[in-house]
Design an enzyme around this catalytic site. Structure first.
Site, PDB file in Angstrom:
ATOM      1  N   LYS A   1     -10.120   2.066  -2.037  1.00  0.00           N
ATOM      2  CA  LYS A   1     -10.270   1.553  -0.674  1.00  0.00           C
ATOM      3  C   LYS A   1     -11.608   1.976  -0.086  1.00  0.00           C
ATOM      4  O   LYS A   1     -11.949   3.157  -0.062  1.00  0.00           O
ATOM      5  CB  LYS A   1      -9.120   2.085   0.178  1.00  0.00           C
TER       6      LYS A   1
ATOM      7  N   GLU B   1       0.826  -1.208   0.000  1.00  0.00           N
ATOM      8  CA  GLU B   1       0.000   0.000   0.000  1.00  0.00           C
ATOM      9  C   GLU B   1       0.865   1.266   0.000  1.00  0.00           C
ATOM     10  O   GLU B   1       1.822   1.374   0.756  1.00  0.00           O
ATOM     11  CB  GLU B   1      -0.901  -0.005   1.242  1.00  0.00           C
TER      12      GLU B   1
ATOM     13  N   CYS C   1      -5.584  -2.822   2.777  1.00  0.00           N
ATOM     14  CA  CYS C   1      -5.274  -2.624   4.187  1.00  0.00           C
ATOM     15  C   CYS C   1      -6.486  -2.756   5.121  1.00  0.00           C
ATOM     16  O   CYS C   1      -6.898  -3.862   5.412  1.00  0.00           O
ATOM     17  CB  CYS C   1      -4.551  -1.299   4.395  1.00  0.00           C
TER      18      CYS C   1
END
Length: 297
Positions: free
Chosen positions: A119, A46, A156
């Site tokens: 995300k 990331e 994440c």
């Protein structure tokens, strides 16, 4: 359809400054190494272009963002084409004036963008002030079609949510990918560090188990001091790993040090495991309506 045998790889990298060209070239060297080993699909961690700027809220950090397409996608698209690989990258996306995302971009053996994922789950914790920077994604939990199959790419904080992995699997994902930047507060005790890391690894292995899919996790490594002298900084805990379709660890990196991992996956195992453990057959979809509620009172 994915090939019967698929060699996948990942890069675990430390970042020491915001010089994008230096960080990109470091990644490119490791990608070239993995491609030479026969990897057809490679995952980067990331926000690999820069330091993890979310340790504080700073409007100047928005200058690190860039559009899609832009310099980063041009660089990594050329890399995917050069090595004839599927490449999963991560960047700080400037979608428009005042609108930014934490975005994964996938290339399929060419400079063309095969797809992107923004995300969805955005954390806001001490040292991880991501809500200041990132608008939650709007691409949905949709796998990206590539020449090696459908990639379920999540980012994440998404890795803690079984709903995200399940929806990717329900849409036909052949593998799950988690580019990640997670670590310890340097003031954490050894016991607390072990609990945190254990939970992180367990939840992602559980996504593999519950969905009968391989999981590939690339995490950051190294210490990055906070720009705020009053804050302790983050020791990113590395320990990137690759699992098989039953959550078994096939390869795992150390906590410290830049490295690569590569594994040849037997993609036929996904179908075989799903026949033995038919979770999708036995799901009680008639009883799950409350999952779309915030809470059950």
């Amino acid at each position: 359809m994915p090939p019967a045998k698929l060699k996948v790889g990942l890069v675990q990298q430390a970042v020491s400054d915001n010089d994008k060209a230096t960080n990109w070239n470091k990644s490119a060297e490791q990608v070239a190494k993995l491609a030479a080993e026969g990897c057809e699909c490679i995952l980067l961690q990331e926000l690999h272009s820069t330091l993890y700027f979310c340790q504080q809220e700073d409007t100047d950090a928005f200058d690190l963002a860039e559009p899609i397409p832009g310099p980063a996608t041009e660089f990594f698209g050329e890399l995917a084409e050069k090595h004839n690989i599927v490449l999963v990258t991560s960047l700080f996306e400037k979608r428009g004036s005042g609108l930014y995302h934490n975005t994964a971009v996938v290339f399929d053996r060419s400079r063309e963008i095969a797809g992107k994922y923004r995300k969805m789950h955005i954390p806001d914790d001490p040292g991880f002030y991501e809500k200041f920077y990132f608008t939650p994604g709007d691409t949905g939990f949709t796998p990206i079609q590539t020449s090696i199959g459908k990639l379920g790419v999540l980012v994440c904080w998404d890795q803690w949510y079984p709903e995200a992995a399940r929806l990717m699997a329900m849409a036909g994902a052949d593998l799950l990918f988690y580019p990640t930047a997670i670590g310890w507060d340097v003031n954490d005790t050894d016991e607390e560090r072990a609990r945190q890391h254990g939970a992180w690894e367990t939840i992602q292995r559980a996504h593999a188990v519950a969905n009968s899919l391989p999981v590939i996790v690339a995490n950051r490594t190294g210490f990055e001091p906070s720009p705020n002298p009053a804050d302790p900084g983050i020791q990113f805990w590395g320990q990137s790993f690759i699992t098989g379709a039953q959550g078994e660890i096939l390869a795992k990196a150390d906590a410290d040090g830049e490295t690569t991992l590569s594994v040849e996956l037997d993609m036929s195992r996904t179908e075989n495991v799903k026949r033995i453990w038919p979770y999708f057959r036995d799901r009680r979809i008639d009883a799950y309506d409350d999952l779309t509620k915030r809470w059950r009172d």
